[in-house]
Design a protein around this motif. Structure first.
Motif, PDB file in Angstrom:
ATOM      1  N   ARG A  72       4.307  22.265  10.862  1.00 33.77           N
ATOM      2  CA  ARG A  72       4.246  20.944  10.563  1.00 33.77           C
ATOM      3  C   ARG A  72       4.297  20.741   8.884  1.00 33.77           C
ATOM      4  NH1 ARG A  72      -2.035  20.752  12.122  1.00 33.77           N
ATOM      5  NH2 ARG A  72      -1.545  22.977  11.181  1.00 33.77           N
ATOM      6  N   LEU A  73       4.802  19.340   8.860  1.00 34.95           N
ATOM      7  CA  LEU A  73       4.949  18.749   7.277  1.00 34.95           C
ATOM      8  C   LEU A  73       4.191  17.685   7.068  1.00 34.95           C
ATOM      9  CD1 LEU A  73       7.458  19.647   5.315  1.00 34.95           C
ATOM     10  CD2 LEU A  73       8.792  18.234   6.282  1.00 34.95           C
ATOM     11  N   ALA A  74       3.316  17.767   5.982  1.00 35.41           N
ATOM     12  CA  ALA A  74       2.634  16.472   5.534  1.00 35.41           C
ATOM     13  C   ALA A  74       3.436  15.747   4.473  1.00 35.41           C
ATOM     14  CB  ALA A  74       1.438  17.115   4.754  1.00 35.41           C
ATOM     15  N   LEU A  75       3.650  14.480   4.752  1.00 34.29           N
ATOM     16  CA  LEU A  75       4.416  13.464   4.086  1.00 34.29           C
ATOM     17  C   LEU A  75       3.486  12.522   3.690  1.00 34.29           C
ATOM     18  CD1 LEU A  75       7.108  13.147   6.831  1.00 34.29           C
ATOM     19  CD2 LEU A  75       7.422  14.678   4.759  1.00 34.29           C
ATOM     20  N   ALA A  76       3.930  11.695   2.401  1.00 34.85           N
ATOM     21  CA  ALA A  76       3.586  10.531   2.010  1.00 34.85           C
ATOM     22  C   ALA A  76       4.628   9.434   2.196  1.00 34.85           C
ATOM     23  CB  ALA A  76       3.156  10.445   0.635  1.00 34.85           C
ATOM     24  N   LEU A  77       4.202   8.475   3.141  1.00 38.86           N
ATOM     25  CA  LEU A  77       5.093   7.536   3.812  1.00 38.86           C
ATOM     26  C   LEU A  77       4.548   5.968   3.678  1.00 38.86           C
ATOM     27  CD1 LEU A  77       6.142   9.327   7.123  1.00 38.86           C
ATOM     28  CD2 LEU A  77       7.347   9.598   5.223  1.00 38.86           C
ATOM     29  N   SER A  78       5.325   5.172   3.300  1.00 39.39           N
ATOM     30  CA  SER A  78       4.965   3.715   3.298  1.00 39.39           C
ATOM     31  C   SER A  78       5.584   3.006   4.232  1.00 39.39           C
ATOM     32  CB  SER A  78       5.291   3.327   1.837  1.00 39.39           C
ATOM     33  OG  SER A  78       6.603   3.195   1.533  1.00 39.39           O
ATOM     34  N   HIS A  79       6.188   3.138   5.340  1.00 38.28           N
ATOM     35  CA  HIS A  79       6.759   2.362   6.105  1.00 38.28           C
ATOM     36  C   HIS A  79       5.898   1.352   6.977  1.00 38.28           C
ATOM     37  CE1 HIS A  79       5.382   5.823   8.757  1.00 38.28           C
ATOM     38  NE2 HIS A  79       5.578   4.876   9.667  1.00 38.28           N
ATOM     39  N   GLU A  80       4.530   1.560   6.933  1.00 35.28           N
ATOM     40  CA  GLU A  80       3.668   0.702   7.566  1.00 35.28           C
ATOM     41  C   GLU A  80       2.952  -0.312   6.422  1.00 35.28           C
ATOM     42  OE1 GLU A  80       2.343   2.232  11.618  1.00 35.28           O
ATOM     43  OE2 GLU A  80       1.900   3.876  10.132  1.00 35.28           O
ATOM     44  N   GLY A  81       3.503  -0.280   5.153  1.00 35.03           N
ATOM     45  CA  GLY A  81       2.689  -0.715   4.225  1.00 35.03           C
ATOM     46  C   GLY A  81       2.676  -0.131   2.989  1.00 35.03           C
ATOM     47  N   ASN A  82       1.447   0.429   2.612  1.00 31.88           N
ATOM     48  CA  ASN A  82       1.300   1.178   1.279  1.00 31.88           C
ATOM     49  C   ASN A  82       1.570   2.730   1.786  1.00 31.88           C
ATOM     50  OD1 ASN A  82      -1.321   0.988   2.626  1.00 31.88           O
ATOM     51  ND2 ASN A  82      -1.924   1.948   0.802  1.00 31.88           N
ATOM     52  N   SER A  83       1.400   3.516   0.726  1.00 30.97           N
ATOM     53  CA  SER A  83       1.717   5.049   0.747  1.00 30.97           C
ATOM     54  C   SER A  83       0.504   5.558   1.598  1.00 30.97           C
ATOM     55  CB  SER A  83       1.980   5.562  -0.316  1.00 30.97           C
ATOM     56  OG  SER A  83       2.077   6.902  -0.315  1.00 30.97           O
ATOM     57  N   GLU A  84       0.599   6.347   2.655  1.00 30.82           N
ATOM     58  CA  GLU A  84      -0.191   6.996   3.397  1.00 30.82           C
ATOM     59  C   GLU A  84      -0.041   8.383   3.891  1.00 30.82           C
ATOM     60  OE1 GLU A  84      -3.241   5.754   4.058  1.00 30.82           O
ATOM     61  OE2 GLU A  84      -2.886   3.300   3.952  1.00 30.82           O
TER      62      GLU A  84
END
Length: 190
Positions: free
Chosen positions: A45-57
């Protein structure tokens, strides 16, 4: 395999590259930010910070299926995930308290818990190999220093004087900490 962020075409994307062959694959090229990839201890698994749904989660991606699981859901910015050595939880940086601080969340999601209440700001945490400590960037004095936080007694010990110390990591045996600093206009690793 290496996981990293690339801006080669002007947008952020997370790339996984096989070291032996050099073969690269984009694993996240969503709208917004794609950042802070961190491998799980088992490499699945890879943990990521993504903001495609709004702010960074914080999200976790199954590398084989590319399925995403969202771990955090808050109006603040959540970023810089790092896995516990047992793979059961992650720490991350969030400004949900007004300034960047370190929080912990289960690898299956749930309520995030703030870990550190010392220092004006704390960020970029990662676990010691035995899972008993976190090394992190702290702003307890002037500028940025490197600190070690004990998960058992909740104490924060400052290791460096700063003011430009960052990117800390434990040595594989847990006996030393490596970090970057700037002295006399030169960036160096200490």
């Amino acid at each position: 395999y290496l996981a990293y962020v690339s801006f080669e075409d002007g947008r952020s994307k997370v790339v996984v590259q096989e070291v032996k062959t050099g073969k690269r694959e984009k694993v996240s090229e969503r709208s917004g930010n794609n950042s802070a990839p961190a491998w799980s201890p088992d490499g699945r698994r890879l943990a990521l910070a993504l903001s495609h749904e709004g702010n960074s989660e914080i999200y976790v991606m199954d590398i084989k299926t590319r399925r995403l699981q969202r771990l955090t859901n808050h109006s603040a910015i959540d970023t810089e995930p790092a896995w516990a050595p047992n793979g059961r939880s992650l720490v991350f940086t969030s400004d949900r308290g007004g300034r960047p601080q370190i929080y912990r969340v289960s690898a299956s999601g749930g309520k995030a818990v703030r870990l550190i209440f010392e220092g004006r700001e704390n960020s970029r945490a990662s676990f010691s190999p035995d899972g008993e400590n976190l090394v992190l960037v702290t702003n307890r004095r002037k500028g940025q220093q490197i600190g070690v936080f004990s998960l058992s007694d909740k104490s924060l010990r400052i290791l460096t004087d700063g003011p430009f110390d960052e990117s800390p990591t434990f040595a594989p045996n847990g006996s030393m900490v490596l970090y970057t600093t700037r002295r006399a206009g030169q960036e160096m690793i200490e």
